[in-house]
Motif scaffolding. Sequence first.
Motif, PDB file in Angstrom:
ATOM      1  N   LEU A  79     -30.210 -17.376   4.274  1.00  0.00           N
ATOM      2  CA  LEU A  79     -30.112 -16.864   2.904  1.00  0.00           C
ATOM      3  C   LEU A  79     -31.485 -16.448   2.413  1.00  0.00           C
ATOM      4  O   LEU A  79     -32.478 -17.134   2.658  1.00  0.00           O
ATOM      5  N   ALA A  80     -31.548 -15.322   1.688  1.00  0.00           N
ATOM      6  CA  ALA A  80     -32.800 -14.869   1.082  1.00  0.00           C
ATOM      7  C   ALA A  80     -32.477 -14.010  -0.132  1.00  0.00           C
ATOM      8  O   ALA A  80     -31.339 -13.554  -0.301  1.00  0.00           O
ATOM      9  N   VAL A  81     -33.478 -13.803  -0.964  1.00  0.00           N
ATOM     10  CA  VAL A  81     -33.339 -12.972  -2.162  1.00  0.00           C
ATOM     11  C   VAL A  81     -34.074 -11.653  -1.936  1.00  0.00           C
ATOM     12  O   VAL A  81     -35.209 -11.639  -1.447  1.00  0.00           O
ATOM     13  N   GLU A  82     -33.443 -10.558  -2.293  1.00  0.00           N
ATOM     14  CA  GLU A  82     -33.994  -9.231  -2.026  1.00  0.00           C
ATOM     15  C   GLU A  82     -35.350  -8.999  -2.684  1.00  0.00           C
ATOM     16  O   GLU A  82     -36.186  -8.257  -2.160  1.00  0.00           O
ATOM     17  N   THR A  83     -35.587  -9.626  -3.839  1.00  0.00           N
ATOM     18  CA  THR A  83     -36.794  -9.313  -4.606  1.00  0.00           C
ATOM     19  C   THR A  83     -38.046 -10.020  -4.101  1.00  0.00           C
ATOM     20  O   THR A  83     -39.127  -9.804  -4.652  1.00  0.00           O
ATOM     21  N   THR A  84     -37.926 -10.850  -3.065  1.00  0.00           N
ATOM     22  CA  THR A  84     -39.104 -11.548  -2.550  1.00  0.00           C
ATOM     23  C   THR A  84     -39.623 -10.908  -1.266  1.00  0.00           C
ATOM     24  O   THR A  84     -40.568 -10.132  -1.283  1.00  0.00           O
ATOM     25  N   ILE A  85     -38.997 -11.200  -0.144  1.00  0.00           N
ATOM     26  CA  ILE A  85     -39.529 -10.755   1.150  1.00  0.00           C
ATOM     27  C   ILE A  85     -39.507  -9.239   1.276  1.00  0.00           C
ATOM     28  O   ILE A  85     -40.352  -8.647   1.971  1.00  0.00           O
ATOM     29  N   LEU A  86     -38.550  -8.585   0.617  1.00  0.00           N
ATOM     30  CA  LEU A  86     -38.473  -7.121   0.659  1.00  0.00           C
ATOM     31  C   LEU A  86     -39.412  -6.454  -0.346  1.00  0.00           C
ATOM     32  O   LEU A  86     -39.515  -5.228  -0.380  1.00  0.00           O
ATOM     33  N   ASN A  87     -40.100  -7.257  -1.150  1.00  0.00           N
ATOM     34  CA  ASN A  87     -40.952  -6.740  -2.216  1.00  0.00           C
ATOM     35  C   ASN A  87     -42.137  -5.955  -1.643  1.00  0.00           C
ATOM     36  O   ASN A  87     -42.698  -6.307  -0.604  1.00  0.00           O
ATOM     37  N   GLN A  88     -42.524  -4.925  -2.360  1.00  0.00           N
ATOM     38  CA  GLN A  88     -43.678  -4.124  -1.933  1.00  0.00           C
ATOM     39  C   GLN A  88     -44.975  -4.926  -1.935  1.00  0.00           C
ATOM     40  O   GLN A  88     -45.941  -4.557  -1.276  1.00  0.00           O
ATOM     41  N   ASN A  89     -45.010  -6.030  -2.685  1.00  0.00           N
ATOM     42  CA  ASN A  89     -46.217  -6.858  -2.684  1.00  0.00           C
ATOM     43  C   ASN A  89     -46.260  -7.835  -1.519  1.00  0.00           C
ATOM     44  O   ASN A  89     -47.205  -8.616  -1.387  1.00  0.00           O
ATOM     45  N   ARG A  90     -45.232  -7.804  -0.656  1.00  0.00           N
ATOM     46  CA  ARG A  90     -45.211  -8.661   0.534  1.00  0.00           C
ATOM     47  C   ARG A  90     -45.337  -7.822   1.813  1.00  0.00           C
ATOM     48  O   ARG A  90     -46.282  -7.983   2.569  1.00  0.00           O
ATOM     49  N   ASN A  91     -44.346  -6.977   2.056  1.00  0.00           N
ATOM     50  CA  ASN A  91     -44.269  -6.266   3.339  1.00  0.00           C
ATOM     51  C   ASN A  91     -44.029  -4.769   3.115  1.00  0.00           C
ATOM     52  O   ASN A  91     -42.977  -4.243   3.503  1.00  0.00           O
ATOM     53  N   PRO A  92     -44.988  -4.063   2.506  1.00  0.00           N
ATOM     54  CA  PRO A  92     -44.762  -2.665   2.136  1.00  0.00           C
ATOM     55  C   PRO A  92     -44.607  -1.720   3.320  1.00  0.00           C
ATOM     56  O   PRO A  92     -44.021  -0.647   3.173  1.00  0.00           O
ATOM     57  N   ASP A  93     -45.092  -2.107   4.488  1.00  0.00           N
ATOM     58  CA  ASP A  93     -45.058  -1.208   5.639  1.00  0.00           C
ATOM     59  C   ASP A  93     -43.882  -1.472   6.575  1.00  0.00           C
ATOM     60  O   ASP A  93     -43.766  -0.827   7.626  1.00  0.00           O
ATOM     61  N   LEU A  94     -43.005  -2.417   6.193  1.00  0.00           N
ATOM     62  CA  LEU A  94     -41.867  -2.740   7.043  1.00  0.00           C
ATOM     63  C   LEU A  94     -40.570  -2.312   6.379  1.00  0.00           C
ATOM     64  O   LEU A  94     -40.423  -2.395   5.162  1.00  0.00           O
ATOM     65  N   THR A  95     -39.633  -1.865   7.188  1.00  0.00           N
ATOM     66  CA  THR A  95     -38.316  -1.502   6.669  1.00  0.00           C
ATOM     67  C   THR A  95     -37.468  -2.755   6.512  1.00  0.00           C
ATOM     68  O   THR A  95     -37.786  -3.831   7.035  1.00  0.00           O
ATOM     69  N   HIS A  96     -36.376  -2.593   5.806  1.00  0.00           N
ATOM     70  CA  HIS A  96     -35.417  -3.682   5.639  1.00  0.00           C
ATOM     71  C   HIS A  96     -34.974  -4.212   7.004  1.00  0.00           C
ATOM     72  O   HIS A  96     -34.921  -5.428   7.225  1.00  0.00           O
ATOM     73  N   VAL A  97     -34.663  -3.312   7.904  1.00  0.00           N
ATOM     74  CA  VAL A  97     -34.197  -3.707   9.237  1.00  0.00           C
ATOM     75  C   VAL A  97     -35.283  -4.470   9.990  1.00  0.00           C
ATOM     76  O   VAL A  97     -35.014  -5.488  10.645  1.00  0.00           O
ATOM     77  N   GLU A  98     -36.529  -4.005   9.892  1.00  0.00           N
ATOM     78  CA  GLU A  98     -37.638  -4.672  10.584  1.00  0.00           C
ATOM     79  C   GLU A  98     -37.874  -6.074  10.028  1.00  0.00           C
ATOM     80  O   GLU A  98     -38.171  -7.013  10.776  1.00  0.00           O
ATOM     81  N   ILE A  99     -37.738  -6.211   8.709  1.00  0.00           N
ATOM     82  CA  ILE A  99     -37.916  -7.530   8.097  1.00  0.00           C
ATOM     83  C   ILE A  99     -36.818  -8.486   8.549  1.00  0.00           C
ATOM     84  O   ILE A  99     -37.089  -9.634   8.919  1.00  0.00           O
ATOM     85  N   GLU A 100     -35.586  -8.022   8.552  1.00  0.00           N
ATOM     86  CA  GLU A 100     -34.485  -8.861   9.031  1.00  0.00           C
ATOM     87  C   GLU A 100     -34.701  -9.278  10.483  1.00  0.00           C
ATOM     88  O   GLU A 100     -34.468 -10.439  10.852  1.00  0.00           O
ATOM     89  N   ARG A 101     -35.137  -8.328  11.297  1.00  0.00           N
ATOM     90  CA  ARG A 101     -35.337  -8.625  12.720  1.00  0.00           C
ATOM     91  C   ARG A 101     -36.378  -9.728  12.901  1.00  0.00           C
ATOM     92  O   ARG A 101     -36.190 -10.664  13.694  1.00  0.00           O
ATOM     93  N   GLU A 102     -37.471  -9.674  12.141  1.00  0.00           N
ATOM     94  CA  GLU A 102     -38.509 -10.680  12.275  1.00  0.00           C
ATOM     95  C   GLU A 102     -38.083 -12.022  11.685  1.00  0.00           C
ATOM     96  O   GLU A 102     -38.405 -13.075  12.235  1.00  0.00           O
ATOM     97  N   LEU A 103     -37.341 -11.998  10.571  1.00  0.00           N
ATOM     98  CA  LEU A 103     -36.815 -13.247  10.032  1.00  0.00           C
ATOM     99  C   LEU A 103     -35.958 -13.964  11.071  1.00  0.00           C
ATOM    100  O   LEU A 103     -36.064 -15.186  11.258  1.00  0.00           O
ATOM    101  N   CYS A 104     -35.128 -13.211  11.757  1.00  0.00           N
ATOM    102  CA  CYS A 104     -34.255 -13.801  12.763  1.00  0.00           C
ATOM    103  C   CYS A 104     -35.046 -14.281  13.973  1.00  0.00           C
ATOM    104  O   CYS A 104     -34.784 -15.370  14.507  1.00  0.00           O
TER     105      CYS A 104
END
Length: 343
Positions: free
Chosen positions: A154-179
């Motif tokens: 479980l995660a909230v869209e406004t945190t890890i997907l935030n531009q102040n965290r991972n601006p150079d990664l896509t949604h798919v790339e972030i999910e892949r690394e979380l997993c």
Amino acid sequence: MTGSFYMPGEWHPHRRCWMAWPAGTRLWGEKTGEAHAAFVAVARAIARFEPVRMLANPEDAPNARQLLDGVAEVIEASYDDSWLRDTGPSFVIDGTGGIAGTDWVFNGWGERQPHERDAALAGWILDREGITRRPSPLVNEGGAIHVDGEGTLLAVETTILNQNRNPDLTHVEIERELCAATGAEKVIWLPGGLDGDYGPVGTDGHIDTVACFARPSLVLAQVTRDPADSDYETLQENLRALKAATDARGRKLEVVEIEQPARREDEATGGRLPMSYVNFYLAGVPDGKQGLVLPIYDDPADEPAIAALQAVFPEREIVTVPGTILFEGGGGVHCITQQEPMP
């Protein structure tokens, strides 16, 4: 999931709990003594069920040792802030006796504050303990994720997907690394966090104040039944997302709603305190007593929350601790703790 590293559910038996003593007086100011008392109460409650290790900056260590005598082992360390859920390692196990620690990139909750020492803390803990460090390139905090130990995160869209965290990664790339970092196979995204968690000392809506797994396929969700409440729409959207979701094994989620405490203003900022009943800590070693350490707020919703959680966790003893003072600093019981699972 035996044979590969994965993050177990928080009900998995623990080896110990890690905490970090408040660093000076920056967060709580004149109320630092009250904050110290709350940290002692949390450590004492957890110590009834599992060992506690409390980090402390060298200048704060004598006071911590005095107040925690017989409660926790105090270890001197260097860090900026006391939210160890976010700055410590996220421990993973392999099911065959192995343990490692995911070391996320920490950027001070989106460059909100100085964080050079906090960014190195997870690695320091792992090195000290001789535990394998698994570095992740993802900017993330431990309080931004919650897992069921069976492949769902479980995660909230406004945190890890935030531009102040991972601006150079896509949604798919972030999910892949979380997993990859947690052994999860599916991420369930909720739309938002609590009002009050988006200001200068906020986290952009960490999951651990709005929802958590109680066991596989069962989620606790904080709600408000007051349509005029500033959290109402967001929490309703979260509820809809959870009720529509299936977990990594294809199961529909059972959702238990926990009514949140009434709005309370932060005296320092004038904003709302993001107080939460799902920001608790599950404690227990193998074959030992099992506990649940719950923040309460001298609020009419306290007793219904205790009753609801006791119904979900009938085998656990619920121990309540002062929660308001913790959230005046920016977080709760879950935020100041990090479990080390038994491998």
